[in-house]
Design an enzyme around this catalytic site. Structure first.
Site, short mmCIF file in Angstrom:
data_model
loop_
_atom_site.label_atom_id
_atom_site.label_comp_id
_atom_site.label_asym_id
_atom_site.label_seq_id
_atom_site.Cartn_x
_atom_site.Cartn_y
_atom_site.Cartn_z
NE ARG A 20 -1.13 2.35 3.15
CZ ARG A 20 -0.84 3.28 3.67
NH1 ARG A 20 -0.69 4.68 3.02
NH2 ARG A 20 -0.38 3.43 4.91
CG ASP A 21 3.52 4.29 2.90
OD1 ASP A 21 3.15 5.07 2.09
OD2 ASP A 21 4.09 4.43 3.83
CG HIS A 216 5.20 4.70 9.04
ND1 HIS A 216 4.44 3.94 8.54
CD2 HIS A 216 5.76 5.16 8.13
CE1 HIS A 216 4.67 3.93 7.03
NE2 HIS A 216 5.51 4.79 6.84
CG HIS A 218 9.25 7.92 5.40
ND1 HIS A 218 8.88 8.01 4.29
CD2 HIS A 218 8.34 7.27 6.02
CE1 HIS A 218 7.53 7.77 4.09
NE2 HIS A 218 7.06 7.14 5.13
CB CYS A 249 4.13 10.76 1.57
SG CYS A 249 2.55 11.64 2.12
CG ASN A 258 7.60 3.64 3.88
OD1 ASN A 258 6.98 4.41 4.49
ND2 ASN A 258 6.86 3.46 2.85
#
Length: 307
Positions: A20-21, A216, A218, A249, A258
């Protein structure tokens, strides 16, 4: 060989966000069957949670326009287990689509800052909660679990440094709605280890159970693993990561990839922290998807093990 550090958790949960991300920011179209293959390969590698997609309007995130088709393909392959794959739902319409396919785990995506809430959600910081409230309420009523992401927890490309008390307030309001887990995002990768420990401590002081928190990171400035270590020292045991370091993003152009799942796995192996995940299988999966994307993986561990 591992060398544990006293006081760290013996085991963590890796929350895989690559499908997804990781894929939402790709410029070239990605076939649905490739996405389905990525999800199933990651599950086969032992990842306990794999976030599959987002039911977002295709105008905003065209790479995830096939969310329904992807869930159908995964259901054909996995059966009822596909309903346990988390999906992001930005609003009630997204929730409708997720519930139509029987999804048991959904996530909402909030912001700790005014500017990013406006750019990402077309809402003010305060009014975003009015949008999330019926989504969370209806999801819980349908028997689904709700995760809440909080973006821009350490820095915002438009506003600069972010007040940690505002981050805590944002998270507390989402938890009060009924979210069971809060993922604190360093969306543009500017956070440092001291800030991580401080923010987790503020949440704990505000009454948030450690088990309700996830982190989370990066790796924009190369600080992701240092930040993981700070999180481990603070007692957090759930970490988001993306296979091969995919992602960014679409609404924050300074956000690079990420934290790579492989880099996190290698890090944990060195500390003797159990994950239940097969590193070699994840590396092979990242090489496979990199071939479909037409470029090498940015993960340091994937590159090292390829030599």
């Amino acid at each position: 060989m591992s060398t544990p550090i006293a006081g760290l958790p013996e085991r963590i949960t890796i929350y895989e966000v690559g499908p997804r991300d990781g894929l939402q920011n790709e410029s070239a179209p990605i076939p649905t069957e490739v996405k389905a293959g990525l999800v199933t390969r990651l599950l086969d590698a032992g990842l306990p949670v794999v976030e599959a997609t987002s039911f977002v309007h295709p105008r905003w995130v065209p790479q995830l326009a096939d969310a329904g088709e992807l869930l159908d393909a995964l259901t054909a392959h996995l059966g009822d287990a596909a309903r346990d794959l988390p999906v992001l739902v930005p609003n009630e319409r997204g929730l409708d689509r997720a519930l139509e396919r029987g999804c048991r785990h959904v996530a909402v995506f909030g912001s700790a800052t005014q500017t990013f809430a406006q750019r990402n959600l077309n809402r003010s910081w305060d009014s975003q909660f009015a949008m999330f409230a019926p989504v969370v309420e209806r999801a819980l009523a349908a028997g689904a679990d709700v995760r809440a992401y909080v973006s821009m927890c350490f820095g915002d490309p438009w506003e600069g440094a972010v007040d940690p008390d505002r981050v805590v307030e944002t998270g507390q309001r989402l938890l009060a709605m009924g979210a069971t887990q809060l993922s604190l995002g360093d969306t543009i990768g500017v956070g440092t280890a001291g800030q991580v420990g401080d923010l987790v401590g503020r949440f704990v002081a505000a009454g948030t159970p450690l088990e309700a928190l996830a982190l989370h990171f990066h790796d924009t400035y190369g600080q992701a693993l240092a930040n993981v270590l700070a999180g481990l020292h603070a007692g957090v045991t759930t970490y988001d990561a993306s296979a091969g370091g995919l992602g960014g993003c679409p609404y924050a152009r300074s956000a690079t990839g990420n934290l790579a799942t492989e880099d996190l796995l290698w890090f944990c192996r060195g500390l003797g922290i159990e994950t239940g995940v097969d590193l070699d299988a994840v590396v092979a999966t990242s090489r496979w998807v990199a071939g479909h994307l037409g470029r090498p993986s940015p993960s340091a561990v994937v590159r090292a093990l390829a030599d």
